[in-house]
Each structure stands twice: as C-alpha cells, then as structure tokens.
Write an enzyme that holds these catalytic residues in place. Structure first.
Site, PDB file in Angstrom:
ATOM      1  N   ARG A  12      67.590  17.586 106.818  1.00 58.87           N
ATOM      2  CA  ARG A  12      66.643  18.375 106.022  1.00 58.87           C
ATOM      3  C   ARG A  12      66.375  19.728 106.664  1.00 58.87           C
ATOM      4  O   ARG A  12      65.546  20.487 106.165  1.00 58.87           O
ATOM      5  CB  ARG A  12      65.337  17.591 105.842  1.00 58.87           C
ATOM      6  CG  ARG A  12      65.567  16.360 104.994  1.00 58.87           C
ATOM      7  CD  ARG A  12      64.296  15.665 104.621  1.00 58.87           C
ATOM      8  NE  ARG A  12      64.603  14.540 103.742  1.00 58.87           N
ATOM      9  CZ  ARG A  12      63.840  13.479 103.596  1.00 58.87           C
ATOM     10  NH1 ARG A  12      62.706  13.388 104.271  1.00 58.87           N
ATOM     11  NH2 ARG A  12      64.196  12.521 102.774  1.00 58.87           N
ATOM     12  N   GLU A  67      74.632  12.294 103.248  1.00 60.12           N
ATOM     13  CA  GLU A  67      74.501  11.432 102.076  1.00 60.12           C
ATOM     14  C   GLU A  67      75.499  10.281 102.115  1.00 60.12           C
ATOM     15  O   GLU A  67      75.188   9.168 101.683  1.00 60.12           O
ATOM     16  CB  GLU A  67      74.656  12.240 100.787  1.00 60.12           C
ATOM     17  CG  GLU A  67      73.470  13.162 100.502  1.00 60.12           C
ATOM     18  CD  GLU A  67      72.142  12.417 100.354  1.00 60.12           C
ATOM     19  OE1 GLU A  67      72.133  11.203 100.091  1.00 60.12           O
ATOM     20  OE2 GLU A  67      71.089  13.068 100.526  1.00 60.12           O
ATOM     21  N   GLN A 127      73.910   2.717 102.043  1.00 63.63           N
ATOM     22  CA  GLN A 127      73.897   1.366 102.620  1.00 63.63           C
ATOM     23  C   GLN A 127      73.455   1.319 104.072  1.00 63.63           C
ATOM     24  O   GLN A 127      73.592   0.281 104.711  1.00 63.63           O
ATOM     25  CB  GLN A 127      75.278   0.673 102.558  1.00 63.63           C
ATOM     26  CG  GLN A 127      76.149   1.022 101.407  1.00 63.63           C
ATOM     27  CD  GLN A 127      75.699   0.322 100.150  1.00 63.63           C
ATOM     28  OE1 GLN A 127      74.880  -0.600 100.218  1.00 63.63           O
ATOM     29  NE2 GLN A 127      76.196   0.736  99.015  1.00 63.63           N
ATOM     30  N   LEU A 153      78.770   1.906 112.085  1.00 66.91           N
ATOM     31  CA  LEU A 153      78.045   2.274 110.854  1.00 66.91           C
ATOM     32  C   LEU A 153      78.394   1.332 109.710  1.00 66.91           C
ATOM     33  O   LEU A 153      77.636   1.204 108.754  1.00 66.91           O
ATOM     34  CB  LEU A 153      78.408   3.697 110.417  1.00 66.91           C
ATOM     35  CG  LEU A 153      77.552   4.856 110.876  1.00 66.91           C
ATOM     36  CD1 LEU A 153      78.056   6.153 110.262  1.00 66.91           C
ATOM     37  CD2 LEU A 153      76.096   4.656 110.477  1.00 66.91           C
ATOM     38  N   GLY A 154      79.570   0.717 109.805  1.00 68.59           N
ATOM     39  CA  GLY A 154      79.984  -0.208 108.749  1.00 68.59           C
ATOM     40  C   GLY A 154      80.514   0.498 107.514  1.00 68.59           C
ATOM     41  O   GLY A 154      80.520   1.726 107.436  1.00 68.59           O
ATOM     42  N   TYR A 155      80.949  -0.287 106.566  1.00 67.39           N
ATOM     43  CA  TYR A 155      81.506   0.256 105.314  1.00 67.39           C
ATOM     44  C   TYR A 155      82.492   1.396 105.606  1.00 67.39           C
ATOM     45  O   TYR A 155      82.283   2.546 105.215  1.00 67.39           O
ATOM     46  CB  TYR A 155      80.402   0.755 104.382  1.00 67.39           C
ATOM     47  CG  TYR A 155      79.469  -0.341 103.915  1.00 67.39           C
ATOM     48  CD1 TYR A 155      79.807  -1.139 102.810  1.00 67.39           C
ATOM     49  CD2 TYR A 155      78.284  -0.584 104.573  1.00 67.39           C
ATOM     50  CE1 TYR A 155      78.966  -2.151 102.395  1.00 67.39           C
ATOM     51  CE2 TYR A 155      77.433  -1.601 104.160  1.00 67.39           C
ATOM     52  CZ  TYR A 155      77.778  -2.381 103.075  1.00 67.39           C
ATOM     53  OH  TYR A 155      76.946  -3.369 102.665  1.00 67.39           O
ATOM     54  N   TYR A 192      76.029   9.540  92.328  1.00 69.07           N
ATOM     55  CA  TYR A 192      74.911   9.769  93.239  1.00 69.07           C
ATOM     56  C   TYR A 192      75.231  10.860  94.256  1.00 69.07           C
ATOM     57  O   TYR A 192      74.489  11.829  94.405  1.00 69.07           O
ATOM     58  CB  TYR A 192      74.501   8.479  93.984  1.00 69.07           C
ATOM     59  CG  TYR A 192      73.538   8.834  95.091  1.00 69.07           C
ATOM     60  CD1 TYR A 192      72.213   9.147  94.798  1.00 69.07           C
ATOM     61  CD2 TYR A 192      73.964   8.988  96.406  1.00 69.07           C
ATOM     62  CE1 TYR A 192      71.337   9.577  95.780  1.00 69.07           C
ATOM     63  CE2 TYR A 192      73.100   9.421  97.403  1.00 69.07           C
ATOM     64  CZ  TYR A 192      71.786   9.705  97.082  1.00 69.07           C
ATOM     65  OH  TYR A 192      70.927  10.151  98.051  1.00 69.07           O
ATOM     66  N   ASP A 200      69.915   6.759  93.684  1.00 68.65           N
ATOM     67  CA  ASP A 200      70.372   5.688  94.576  1.00 68.65           C
ATOM     68  C   ASP A 200      69.446   4.485  94.361  1.00 68.65           C
ATOM     69  O   ASP A 200      68.626   4.476  93.428  1.00 68.65           O
ATOM     70  CB  ASP A 200      70.417   6.175  96.033  1.00 68.65           C
ATOM     71  CG  ASP A 200      69.027   6.408  96.608  1.00 68.65           C
ATOM     72  OD1 ASP A 200      68.025   6.326  95.855  1.00 68.65           O
ATOM     73  OD2 ASP A 200      68.931   6.664  97.823  1.00 68.65           O
ATOM     74  N   CYS A 227      57.151   3.280  97.571  1.00 67.80           N
ATOM     75  CA  CYS A 227      57.510   2.394  96.446  1.00 67.80           C
ATOM     76  C   CYS A 227      58.602   1.419  96.905  1.00 67.80           C
ATOM     77  O   CYS A 227      59.694   1.363  96.363  1.00 67.80           O
ATOM     78  CB  CYS A 227      57.976   3.247  95.262  1.00 67.80           C
ATOM     79  SG  CYS A 227      57.984   2.362  93.695  1.00 67.80           S
ATOM     80  N   CYS A 270      50.958   1.127  96.731  1.00 66.68           N
ATOM     81  CA  CYS A 270      50.564   1.897  95.540  1.00 66.68           C
ATOM     82  C   CYS A 270      49.354   2.799  95.802  1.00 66.68           C
ATOM     83  O   CYS A 270      49.242   3.872  95.204  1.00 66.68           O
ATOM     84  CB  CYS A 270      50.279   0.953  94.377  1.00 66.68           C
ATOM     85  SG  CYS A 270      51.746   0.015  93.902  1.00 66.68           S
ATOM     86  N   CYS A 281      50.384   6.220  96.565  1.00 67.45           N
ATOM     87  CA  CYS A 281      51.372   6.834  95.676  1.00 67.45           C
ATOM     88  C   CYS A 281      50.766   7.999  94.883  1.00 67.45           C
ATOM     89  O   CYS A 281      49.719   7.845  94.253  1.00 67.45           O
ATOM     90  CB  CYS A 281      51.928   5.789  94.713  1.00 67.45           C
ATOM     91  SG  CYS A 281      53.135   6.507  93.587  1.00 67.45           S
TER      92      CYS A 281
HETATM   93  N1  ADE Z   1      68.830   8.305 101.574  1.00 72.00           N
HETATM   94  C1  ADE Z   1      69.745   8.900 100.811  1.00 72.00           C
HETATM   95  N2  ADE Z   1      69.621  10.235 100.870  1.00 72.00           N
HETATM   96  C2  ADE Z   1      68.608  10.498 101.705  1.00 72.00           C
HETATM   97  C3  ADE Z   1      68.011  11.670 102.186  1.00 72.00           C
HETATM   98  N3  ADE Z   1      68.476  12.862 101.823  1.00 72.00           N
HETATM   99  N4  ADE Z   1      66.964  11.550 103.031  1.00 72.00           N
HETATM  100  C4  ADE Z   1      66.543  10.330 103.413  1.00 72.00           C
HETATM  101  N5  ADE Z   1      67.059   9.203 103.001  1.00 72.00           N
HETATM  102  C5  ADE Z   1      68.104   9.267 102.156  1.00 72.00           C
END
Ligand code: ADE
Length: 371
Positions: free
Chosen positions: A28, A40, A45, A83-85, A123, A141, A195, A202, A205
């Site tokens: 971010r 992403e 997962q 990390l898997g997958y 996604y 997602d 959520c 809640c 929220c």
């Molecule tokens: N899961 C998927 N995308 C994300 C993101 N940008 N920040 C935090 N969790 C995520």
C-alpha cells in the site's frame, strides 16, 4: 432481492473507514503496477502476515517485470517455497514473459487485456487495474464476496451462478467512482478485519445501518456455510536416498502436475512395503539397491487431497541420476523449490546429522492454508 442502498453514501462510508483504519502494508506504499500484481497474486489463498516477507524479498530480487521475465524459473520457485499453490509462481513467470513480449514490459491498463495473461482471473485483473491504474473495475475476492453478500442481503451460493453475478454487479456499481482502488481495498479490508466469516464485529462496521444481513440478524448465515467436497485420499510412498551422507536424490515434477516444477523425493503410488513392493518398483525404475527400510509416516492435507505418506529409506540409487533426477547437496536445498510436504518428510526421516546439514527453509509460518 438486494436492498437498494444509495451507492454514493455507501462508498463514502467505506472509503472514510478505510482511510482511518487501513493497515500499513508494504504494497500500500506503492502504486507500481508490477508490485501490486506481485502482492495480489501472493495474497490469493495466503494470509497477509505470511505474505509480507515473501513480497519484500521477491521485489528486492526481481524488482521489475523484465527482471522476472529474465529470472531462472527454479530460483523463482525456490523463492516461493513455503507460500504454497506453486501454480501461481509458474503463471507469473509465463505472464512476465508475455508482458515483455507483447506489452513492452508494462502491465496493460485494461481488465480485458489483463485477463488474457496467464494466471490473471477477473479478481487479479480488477485489483491491478483499479489499485495501480485507477480504473473503475470491480475486484471480488472471498472477503469482498462475503461482505457484499451481507450488505446487500444476497441469499444462496455467491461463489457461482446468479449469486456470484449479483455480487460482481454490486461491486461494479461501487467501483464506478473516482477512487476505485481505495474502494476495492476498503471492501477487502472490511472483510478481513470486521466482516469476518464467523464472528463479524458489526458494532465496528461503518455500513451496518445499511446492511441487510445486520438488519435481519442473518450475518452468520449469509453467505451460507460452504459444503466442502470430501478430499480424495491418496497413498504415496516417498523414497529417501542420501549418498555419502551429504547428497540427497530429488526429482523435479512435471510442470503440469501436482507440485509442478518443484523438487520432491521420488514418489511411488500406494503404501508400499519397503522390503517388497517398494524395492521391486525401484529396481524396475533402474535403481541398484542394497536394501530399503521404513523411515517415517505422515499425513498432509492439500487443497483437494489428503495424502497418507510412507517414507522409506533406500540404500543405493539409480545407476545414473538422469532426466528429472538430481543429487543435491544437503547444504544447497534452500536453492531449490521444494514443497512443504517434502520438507516435512525430510524433517521426519533424515538422521539428526543429515538434518543439521540440510538447509530446509522454516515453514512454521506457512501451511496455515493448504499448499
Ligand atoms: N487481500 C487481497 N488483496 C489485498 C490487499 N490489497 N490488501 C490486503 N489484503 C488483500
């Protein structure tokens, strides 16, 4: 039927909440489309805490699409270990090559072009387009699916069919705004922090007064709990062979199968008796052996399979390690992409001396999800 909540009000509440509550996560702090893409893919997962160190190491080593396209595939899979997958890493390599070849090294801006790249679903394409390029694209997602299903009271299965369509429609309406990246991340963040699947908070929220599920007290029954398909039970025998106390025989798996492109102990189908069937099967494969003995047993849960594994130690080896087989120094294991199940098998079956030499990456953080 979904209740109509005025979209501008909902957006404003979501983005204000996100601005005040967003976690400070490494992806971010950038709007580099490549970095957003890496994050992403890794986050699919896999939990945020697990992803952070992998993300940072990955970008340090391969800071651009070009660098990734030039990377040695095995190095990338090694960096992905834990990390898997692993299919995600293979797809990223293929996509990087395609981006360099067809798009001059820059990720395309549009969802339609992004979804044509290997490994990009709706996604990932929506997330990259909206977060990195400010495109008005939805990105749904699992977190967003649940959050929108509750806010709009979308009943039934939301993972496919009309329920999924309704969720994507609502997401598209919300993302049709001036800050689609923040809006999408607000939904992701709200799903992750507030959520949540079982005990949604809640009272914290920002949109509870607009939420159908909250108004009807149905927050834990929307969406309905998923009926998970029963995992297929698979019995395997893994063969551990250490030469001169310092080299281990590993076999690279075919790109398109389970553990595609990763290095595993040679595997035989079934739970084979060490001195009988395992010995015979290995000899049939050209191994010259001085005996095979039981070493350990373990179970591993993957996404669709439950593996019951018998590990046998064989003395001897293939006449020549050729093709997909390779003798690898125990000290060099960290340079190879090795799936968690193989690392567990090695931990269970190596002798203490061998284990001390083996550079097996710590997986304590991983495996929180199957992989
Ligand atoms: N899961 C998927 N995308 C994300 C993101 N940008 N920040 C935090 N969790 C995520």
């Amino acid at each position: 039927m979904a209740k109509r909540v005025p979209a501008p009000l909902l957006r404003r509440a979501l983005v204000a909440w996100y601005t005040a509550n967003r976690r400070d996560l490494p992806w971010r702090r950038t709007s580099d489309p490549y970095a957003v893409w890496v994050s992403e893919v890794m986050l699919q997962q896999t939990r945020v805490d697990t992803v952070i160190p992998y993300y940072e190491r990955f970008l340090e080593r391969w800071p651009t699409v070009e660098a990734l396209a030039d990377a040695d595939d095995d190095d990338v899979r090694a960096a992905w270990s834990g990390l898997g997958y692993y299919r995600r890493a293979n797809s990223m390599l293929a996509a990087a090559a395609q981006i360099v070849r067809d798009h001059g090294g820059a990720l395309p801006h549009d969802v339609d072009a992004l979804v044509k790249l290997p490994g990009f679903g709706r996604y990932t394409a929506g997330a990259v387009a909206s977060i990195a390029y400010g495109k008005r694209a939805p990105a749904v997602d699992g977190n967003v699916q649940r959050t929108l299903a509750r806010i709009f009271g979308i009943d039934g299965d939301v993972t496919s069919g009309p329920g999924s369509k309704a969720v994507w429609n609502q997401a598209a309406i919300l993302a049709n705004c001036d800050e689609p990246g923040d809006l999408n991340q607000a939904l992701i963040e709200l799903g992750a922090l507030v959520c949540t699947p079982r005990n949604p908070a809640c009272e914290q929220c920002p949109v509870r007064t607009d939420c159908v599920a909250y108004a009807e007290g149905r927050q834990t029954s929307i969406p309905p709990p998923r009926v998970r398909a029963k995992k297929k039970e698979v019995e395997l025998t893994m063969v551990l062979i250490v030469r001169h106390g310092d080299h281990l025989l590993l076999e690279r798996q075919p790109d398109d199968g389970l553990f595609g492109g990763l290095w595993c102990l040679p595997m035989l189908e079934g739970h084979l008796d060490p001195a009988g069937a395992a010995d015979e099967a290995l000899r049939r494969h050209g191994f010259e052996l001085d005996g095979v003995e039981e070493a350990a047993e373990l179970e591993a849960i993957l996404t669709h399979r439950r593996l019951r594994i018998r590990i046998v130690r064989a003395h001897g080896g293939p006449a020549r390690a050729s093709g997909a087989m390779k003798w690898i120094a125990l000290e060099a294991l960290e340079d190879y992409g090795i799936p968690t199940v193989t690392v567990r098998a090695l931990r269970a079956a190596l002798t203490p001396d061998e284990r001390a030499r083996a550079t097996l990456k710590d997986r304590r953080n991983a495996g929180a999800r199957p992989g």
